[in-house]
Design an enzyme around this catalytic site. Structure first.
Site, PDB file in Angstrom:
ATOM      1  N   ASP A   1       0.737  -1.270   0.027  1.00  0.00           N
ATOM      2  CA  ASP A   1      -0.167   0.060  -0.063  1.00  0.00           C
ATOM      3  C   ASP A   1       0.916   1.133  -0.207  1.00  0.00           C
ATOM      4  OD1 ASP A   1      -2.410   1.273  -0.050  1.00  0.00           O
ATOM      5  OD2 ASP A   1      -2.638   1.300   2.194  1.00  0.00           O
TER       6      ASP A   1
ATOM      7  N   ASN B   1     -10.597  -2.817  -4.820  1.00  0.00           N
ATOM      8  CA  ASN B   1      -9.945  -1.704  -5.961  1.00  0.00           C
ATOM      9  C   ASN B   1     -10.547  -1.809  -7.266  1.00  0.00           C
ATOM     10  OD1 ASN B   1      -6.666  -2.917  -4.577  1.00  0.00           O
ATOM     11  ND2 ASN B   1      -8.006  -1.258  -4.009  1.00  0.00           N
TER      12      ASN B   1
HETATM   13  C1  IPE Z   1      -5.028  -2.632   0.017  1.00  0.00           C
HETATM   14  O1  IPE Z   1      -4.736  -1.178  -0.016  1.00  0.00           O
HETATM   15  C2  IPE Z   1      -5.101  -3.359  -1.328  1.00  0.00           C
HETATM   16  C3  IPE Z   1      -3.989  -3.820  -1.988  1.00  0.00           C
HETATM   17  C4  IPE Z   1      -2.525  -3.206  -1.447  1.00  0.00           C
HETATM   18  C5  IPE Z   1      -3.864  -4.397  -3.405  1.00  0.00           C
HETATM   19  P1  IPE Z   1      -6.102  -0.470  -0.376  1.00  0.00           P
HETATM   20  O2  IPE Z   1      -5.388   1.020  -0.465  1.00  0.00           O
HETATM   21  O3  IPE Z   1      -6.978  -0.779  -1.416  1.00  0.00           O
HETATM   22  O4  IPE Z   1      -6.599  -0.477   1.072  1.00  0.00           O
HETATM   23  P2  IPE Z   1      -7.445   0.193   1.908  1.00  0.00           P
HETATM   24  O5  IPE Z   1      -8.846   0.939   0.983  1.00  0.00           O
HETATM   25  O6  IPE Z   1      -6.835   1.762   2.337  1.00  0.00           O
HETATM   26  O7  IPE Z   1      -8.118  -0.390   3.018  1.00  0.00           O
HETATM   27  C1  IPE Z   2      -1.803   0.182  -3.340  1.00  0.00           C
HETATM   28  O1  IPE Z   2      -1.563   1.439  -3.308  1.00  0.00           O
HETATM   29  C2  IPE Z   2      -1.768  -0.662  -4.740  1.00  0.00           C
HETATM   30  C3  IPE Z   2      -3.028  -0.694  -5.135  1.00  0.00           C
HETATM   31  C4  IPE Z   2      -4.256  -0.887  -4.340  1.00  0.00           C
HETATM   32  C5  IPE Z   2      -3.341  -1.312  -6.549  1.00  0.00           C
HETATM   33  P1  IPE Z   2      -2.523   2.562  -3.411  1.00  0.00           P
HETATM   34  O2  IPE Z   2      -2.850   2.824  -4.731  1.00  0.00           O
HETATM   35  O3  IPE Z   2      -3.497   2.102  -2.543  1.00  0.00           O
HETATM   36  O4  IPE Z   2      -1.985   3.724  -2.787  1.00  0.00           O
HETATM   37  P2  IPE Z   2      -2.389   4.882  -1.766  1.00  0.00           P
HETATM   38  O5  IPE Z   2      -2.732   4.167  -0.419  1.00  0.00           O
HETATM   39  O6  IPE Z   2      -3.507   5.454  -2.457  1.00  0.00           O
HETATM   40  O7  IPE Z   2      -1.270   5.813  -1.497  1.00  0.00           O
HETATM   41 MG    MG Z   3      -4.212   2.474  -0.485  1.00  0.00          MG
END
Ligand code: IPE
Ligand code: IPE
Ligand code: MG
Length: 229
Positions: free
Chosen positions: A16, A64
């Protein structure tokens, strides 16, 4: 790294913070995903060198999939451009590759690239790299429950585990989450029953090999009781 570390057999990483990494640099979120992908491949190499047998990375959750189409298209482009070459590199280095999740949730051209890439992988190896994509633990559990009901004959924990995407893969010993949030976000809920959890504020593209090794060394110092005294 210190000697005599207890090396976990299976490590999961919730990758993340890619978007925030990019925003901090006034870059589009897609640049963060690209930087994250590079880091992911490098960490797989490092995990293999450390003697970790399974590394599961959370790349795209079922939740996502409701992100803006523009961001999803950027992620799909990365897969279409780099998946095959990354698989080739990993397999050449002696790794096996698996995907967990529901590929039917992805556009056909993207799932085709993934399926073709998987054909290049041996069934097993000393090191297995597992990508969770279109993955959600609740959906995985519901699938398994439906399969169990269709098969009939009642379920045991062992039998239920064998109906999950992770059939045959030992439960994760350590789950690392980068990006500062302290939650599992629907990752390996069944399998994580006794995983050690490690949270770091480092945004995923900044989660260096050194920071990864710090997590392993912290894991090594934990006492795992599994409910016993
Ligand atoms: C978790 O990250 C999913 C992945 C890293 C693929 P998210 O950014 O989607 O999680 P939340 O929404 O903060 O819980
Ligand atoms: C995690 O990074 C990767 C995916 C969920 C694809 P994020 O895209 O959630 O990055 P932040 O949390 O917005 O910084
Ligand atoms: Mg995230």
């Amino acid at each position: 790294m210190e000697d005599n570390l207890k090396i976990p057999e299976h490590v999961g990483i919730i990758m993340d913070g890619n978007g925030r990494w990019a925003s901090k640099r006034l870059l589009p979120r897609s640049a963060g995903h690209r930087a994250g992908m590079k880091r992911m491949v490098a960490l797989a190499e490092r995990a293999k060198e450390l003697g970790i047998r399974y590394l599961t990375v959370y790349a795209l959750s079922t939740e996502n999939l409701s992100r803006p189409q523009e961001e999803l298209d950027g992620l799909y482009d990365l897969i279409k451009k780099y998946f095959t070459s990354n698989v080739r590199k990993l397999v050449k280095g002696g790794a096996a590759l698996k995907v967990i999740g529901d590929l039917s949730l992805l556009p056909d051209d993207v799932s085709a690239v993934i399926r073709n890439g998987l054909k290049r992988s041996p069934d097993s190896a000393e090191f297995t790299f597992i990508i969770a994509i279109g993955y959600g633990a609740r959906s995985e559990i519901v699938h398994a429950a439906n399969d169990a009901a269709a098969l009939g004959g009642g379920v045991t924990e062992e039998r239920f585990s064998s109906l999950l995407y992770t059939a045959g893969i030992p439960d994760p010993d350590l789950i690392i989450r980068t990006g500062g949030e302290v939650r599992l976000s629907n990752f390996l809920l069944w399998q994580a029953a006794y995983a050690e959890l490690y949270f770091t504020d480092a945004l995923f593209p900044e989660f260096t090999d050194k920071k990864f090794e710090k997590a392993i060394s912290e894991y090594s110092s934990r006492v795992r009781r599994f409910g016993k005294v």
